[in-house]
Scaffold this motif. Sequence first.
Motif, PDB file in Angstrom:
ATOM      1  N   ILE A   1       0.860  -1.183   0.000  1.00  0.00           N
ATOM      2  CA  ILE A   1       0.000   0.000   0.000  1.00  0.00           C
ATOM      3  C   ILE A   1       0.893   1.228   0.000  1.00  0.00           C
ATOM      4  O   ILE A   1       1.710   1.404   0.898  1.00  0.00           O
ATOM      5  CB  ILE A   1      -0.920   0.024   1.231  1.00  0.00           C
ATOM      6  N   MET A   2       0.736   2.057  -1.017  1.00  0.00           N
ATOM      7  CA  MET A   2       1.505   3.303  -1.081  1.00  0.00           C
ATOM      8  C   MET A   2       0.747   4.392  -0.332  1.00  0.00           C
ATOM      9  O   MET A   2      -0.457   4.585  -0.551  1.00  0.00           O
ATOM     10  CB  MET A   2       1.738   3.716  -2.531  1.00  0.00           C
ATOM     11  N   VAL A   3       1.447   5.073   0.558  1.00  0.00           N
ATOM     12  CA  VAL A   3       0.837   6.141   1.359  1.00  0.00           C
ATOM     13  C   VAL A   3       1.722   7.377   1.269  1.00  0.00           C
ATOM     14  O   VAL A   3       2.939   7.287   1.448  1.00  0.00           O
ATOM     15  CB  VAL A   3       0.689   5.729   2.837  1.00  0.00           C
ATOM     16  N   ALA A   4       1.117   8.508   0.961  1.00  0.00           N
ATOM     17  CA  ALA A   4       1.880   9.749   0.868  1.00  0.00           C
ATOM     18  C   ALA A   4       1.055  10.904   1.428  1.00  0.00           C
ATOM     19  O   ALA A   4      -0.177  10.875   1.394  1.00  0.00           O
ATOM     20  CB  ALA A   4       2.283  10.034  -0.578  1.00  0.00           C
ATOM     21  N   ILE A   5       1.756  11.915   1.923  1.00  0.00           N
ATOM     22  CA  ILE A   5       1.112  13.072   2.546  1.00  0.00           C
ATOM     23  C   ILE A   5       1.636  14.350   1.902  1.00  0.00           C
ATOM     24  O   ILE A   5       2.826  14.441   1.565  1.00  0.00           O
ATOM     25  CB  ILE A   5       1.388  13.098   4.060  1.00  0.00           C
ATOM     26  N   GLY A   6       0.738  15.312   1.702  1.00  0.00           N
ATOM     27  CA  GLY A   6       1.162  16.566   1.087  1.00  0.00           C
ATOM     28  C   GLY A   6       0.221  17.714   1.386  1.00  0.00           C
ATOM     29  O   GLY A   6      -0.860  17.527   1.933  1.00  0.00           O
ATOM     30  N   LYS A   7       0.652  18.916   0.994  1.00  0.00           N
ATOM     31  CA  LYS A   7      -0.156  20.122   1.182  1.00  0.00           C
ATOM     32  C   LYS A   7      -0.435  20.781  -0.168  1.00  0.00           C
ATOM     33  O   LYS A   7       0.366  20.678  -1.095  1.00  0.00           O
ATOM     34  CB  LYS A   7       0.543  21.095   2.124  1.00  0.00           C
ATOM     35  N   TYR A   8      -1.563  21.448  -0.223  1.00  0.00           N
ATOM     36  CA  TYR A   8      -2.027  22.071  -1.468  1.00  0.00           C
ATOM     37  C   TYR A   8      -1.495  23.491  -1.585  1.00  0.00           C
ATOM     38  O   TYR A   8      -1.582  24.288  -0.644  1.00  0.00           O
ATOM     39  CB  TYR A   8      -3.550  22.077  -1.496  1.00  0.00           C
ATOM     40  N   ASP A   9      -0.926  23.791  -2.737  1.00  0.00           N
ATOM     41  CA  ASP A   9      -0.458  25.143  -3.049  1.00  0.00           C
ATOM     42  C   ASP A   9      -1.534  25.806  -3.907  1.00  0.00           C
ATOM     43  O   ASP A   9      -1.681  25.492  -5.086  1.00  0.00           O
ATOM     44  CB  ASP A   9       0.874  25.071  -3.803  1.00  0.00           C
ATOM     45  N   GLU A  10      -2.278  26.698  -3.300  1.00  0.00           N
ATOM     46  CA  GLU A  10      -3.412  27.335  -3.982  1.00  0.00           C
ATOM     47  C   GLU A  10      -2.970  28.108  -5.216  1.00  0.00           C
ATOM     48  O   GLU A  10      -3.635  28.073  -6.255  1.00  0.00           O
ATOM     49  CB  GLU A  10      -4.128  28.281  -3.002  1.00  0.00           C
TER      50      GLU A  10
ATOM     51  N   LYS B   1      -1.843  25.577  -7.847  1.00  0.00           N
ATOM     52  CA  LYS B   1      -2.860  24.544  -8.082  1.00  0.00           C
ATOM     53  C   LYS B   1      -2.235  23.150  -8.074  1.00  0.00           C
ATOM     54  O   LYS B   1      -2.539  22.296  -8.902  1.00  0.00           O
ATOM     55  CB  LYS B   1      -3.597  24.783  -9.418  1.00  0.00           C
ATOM     56  N   LYS B   2      -1.351  22.933  -7.094  1.00  0.00           N
ATOM     57  CA  LYS B   2      -0.625  21.665  -7.028  1.00  0.00           C
ATOM     58  C   LYS B   2      -0.590  21.127  -5.598  1.00  0.00           C
ATOM     59  O   LYS B   2      -0.621  21.896  -4.637  1.00  0.00           O
ATOM     60  CB  LYS B   2       0.825  21.841  -7.506  1.00  0.00           C
ATOM     61  N   ILE B   3      -0.525  19.808  -5.512  1.00  0.00           N
ATOM     62  CA  ILE B   3      -0.249  19.141  -4.242  1.00  0.00           C
ATOM     63  C   ILE B   3       1.050  18.364  -4.427  1.00  0.00           C
ATOM     64  O   ILE B   3       1.178  17.577  -5.370  1.00  0.00           O
ATOM     65  CB  ILE B   3      -1.364  18.156  -3.832  1.00  0.00           C
ATOM     66  N   GLU B   4       2.002  18.577  -3.537  1.00  0.00           N
ATOM     67  CA  GLU B   4       3.236  17.788  -3.578  1.00  0.00           C
ATOM     68  C   GLU B   4       3.176  16.748  -2.462  1.00  0.00           C
ATOM     69  O   GLU B   4       3.195  17.088  -1.277  1.00  0.00           O
ATOM     70  CB  GLU B   4       4.474  18.660  -3.395  1.00  0.00           C
ATOM     71  N   PHE B   5       3.061  15.494  -2.869  1.00  0.00           N
ATOM     72  CA  PHE B   5       3.011  14.387  -1.923  1.00  0.00           C
ATOM     73  C   PHE B   5       4.398  13.791  -1.725  1.00  0.00           C
ATOM     74  O   PHE B   5       5.194  13.722  -2.661  1.00  0.00           O
ATOM     75  CB  PHE B   5       2.084  13.273  -2.442  1.00  0.00           C
ATOM     76  N   LYS B   6       4.656  13.313  -0.498  1.00  0.00           N
ATOM     77  CA  LYS B   6       5.901  12.601  -0.223  1.00  0.00           C
ATOM     78  C   LYS B   6       5.587  11.341   0.563  1.00  0.00           C
ATOM     79  O   LYS B   6       4.758  11.351   1.474  1.00  0.00           O
ATOM     80  CB  LYS B   6       6.875  13.486   0.572  1.00  0.00           C
ATOM     81  N   GLY B   7       6.250  10.239   0.165  1.00  0.00           N
ATOM     82  CA  GLY B   7       6.018   8.972   0.846  1.00  0.00           C
ATOM     83  C   GLY B   7       7.180   8.027   0.657  1.00  0.00           C
ATOM     84  O   GLY B   7       8.249   8.414   0.159  1.00  0.00           O
ATOM     85  N   GLU B   8       6.976   6.778   1.050  1.00  0.00           N
ATOM     86  CA  GLU B   8       7.983   5.736   0.890  1.00  0.00           C
ATOM     87  C   GLU B   8       7.350   4.518   0.247  1.00  0.00           C
ATOM     88  O   GLU B   8       6.173   4.228   0.464  1.00  0.00           O
ATOM     89  CB  GLU B   8       8.577   5.327   2.242  1.00  0.00           C
ATOM     90  N   ALA B   9       8.132   3.810  -0.569  1.00  0.00           N
ATOM     91  CA  ALA B   9       7.689   2.562  -1.186  1.00  0.00           C
ATOM     92  C   ALA B   9       8.776   1.522  -0.994  1.00  0.00           C
ATOM     93  O   ALA B   9       9.964   1.856  -0.894  1.00  0.00           O
ATOM     94  CB  ALA B   9       7.395   2.769  -2.670  1.00  0.00           C
ATOM     95  N   VAL B  10       8.382   0.261  -0.933  1.00  0.00           N
ATOM     96  CA  VAL B  10       9.350  -0.821  -0.768  1.00  0.00           C
ATOM     97  C   VAL B  10       9.767  -1.355  -2.133  1.00  0.00           C
ATOM     98  O   VAL B  10       8.923  -1.690  -2.960  1.00  0.00           O
ATOM     99  CB  VAL B  10       8.754  -1.957   0.084  1.00  0.00           C
ATOM    100  N   ASN B  11      11.067  -1.416  -2.370  1.00  0.00           N
ATOM    101  CA  ASN B  11      11.609  -1.989  -3.597  1.00  0.00           C
ATOM    102  C   ASN B  11      11.543  -3.512  -3.483  1.00  0.00           C
ATOM    103  O   ASN B  11      12.203  -4.100  -2.624  1.00  0.00           O
ATOM    104  CB  ASN B  11      13.060  -1.534  -3.783  1.00  0.00           C
ATOM    105  N   PRO B  12      10.741  -4.197  -4.321  1.00  0.00           N
ATOM    106  CA  PRO B  12      10.601  -5.650  -4.197  1.00  0.00           C
ATOM    107  C   PRO B  12      11.882  -6.415  -4.524  1.00  0.00           C
ATOM    108  O   PRO B  12      12.017  -7.578  -4.152  1.00  0.00           O
ATOM    109  CB  PRO B  12       9.484  -5.985  -5.191  1.00  0.00           C
TER     110      PRO B  12
ATOM    111  N   THR C   1      12.273   3.067  -0.134  1.00  0.00           N
ATOM    112  CA  THR C   1      12.876   4.197  -0.839  1.00  0.00           C
ATOM    113  C   THR C   1      11.857   5.330  -0.909  1.00  0.00           C
ATOM    114  O   THR C   1      10.658   5.091  -1.034  1.00  0.00           O
ATOM    115  CB  THR C   1      13.299   3.822  -2.272  1.00  0.00           C
ATOM    116  N   PRO C   2      12.310   6.577  -0.814  1.00  0.00           N
ATOM    117  CA  PRO C   2      11.376   7.701  -0.868  1.00  0.00           C
ATOM    118  C   PRO C   2      10.864   7.941  -2.287  1.00  0.00           C
ATOM    119  O   PRO C   2      11.534   7.616  -3.262  1.00  0.00           O
ATOM    120  CB  PRO C   2      12.231   8.874  -0.391  1.00  0.00           C
TER     121      PRO C   2
END
Length: 212
Positions: A146-155, A158-169, A175-176
Amino acid sequence: MKKITTTLAFVMLCFISCKKDVKTEDTAAETDSIKTEEPVVEEPVDSAAQAKAWQEYATPGNEHKLMAAETGTWNCDMTFWYEPNAKPEKASSVANVKMILGGRYQEANYSGTIMGAPFEGKSTLGYNNASKEFTTTFIDNMGTGIMVAIGKYDENAKKIEFKGEAVNPVNGKKTPYREIYTIVDDNTRKAEMFDVKNGTEYKSMEIVMKRK
């Protein structure tokens, strides 16, 4: 025989007593070495203020209206780069977007074909009124994570920059990754994914969504 049994019992009692003494000393030493943190003291809040805070937390706002505006069916033009500077590969899918749980969250279901194989995916998007952040999750039939990322909206942008981590199989390591989600216009959205390989970030995916 009785004398031997009594002697063994005495020895065992002494052994147990010594073990208890050692354990007590070790425990005391460990307690001395551990620094206890000061407890966080919360300011008292009356019931009316608590009720108001929870009501505001649960009430959909402007950010939820932003998500609701995407309700409908979207054609997705997908481009992948599996390595830095690699030749791009194309794919396509269709996304059906709707709001769930009283307009508090967005759910999108994807179906299409990637590398000649059937593709299915599901994303959720939510805005936390308390933390003032967007959270996105994504699952699909091409993995078990499950990929999970969090970000804030730049009004302004008109963009949201999300940051998260994923597992390299391949190596099992986390890895970020970074995603930039752009509201291009009322009927166009763009999602760009950036992965990290050998310490360098590169663009690994782009999805241009057009409303049907």
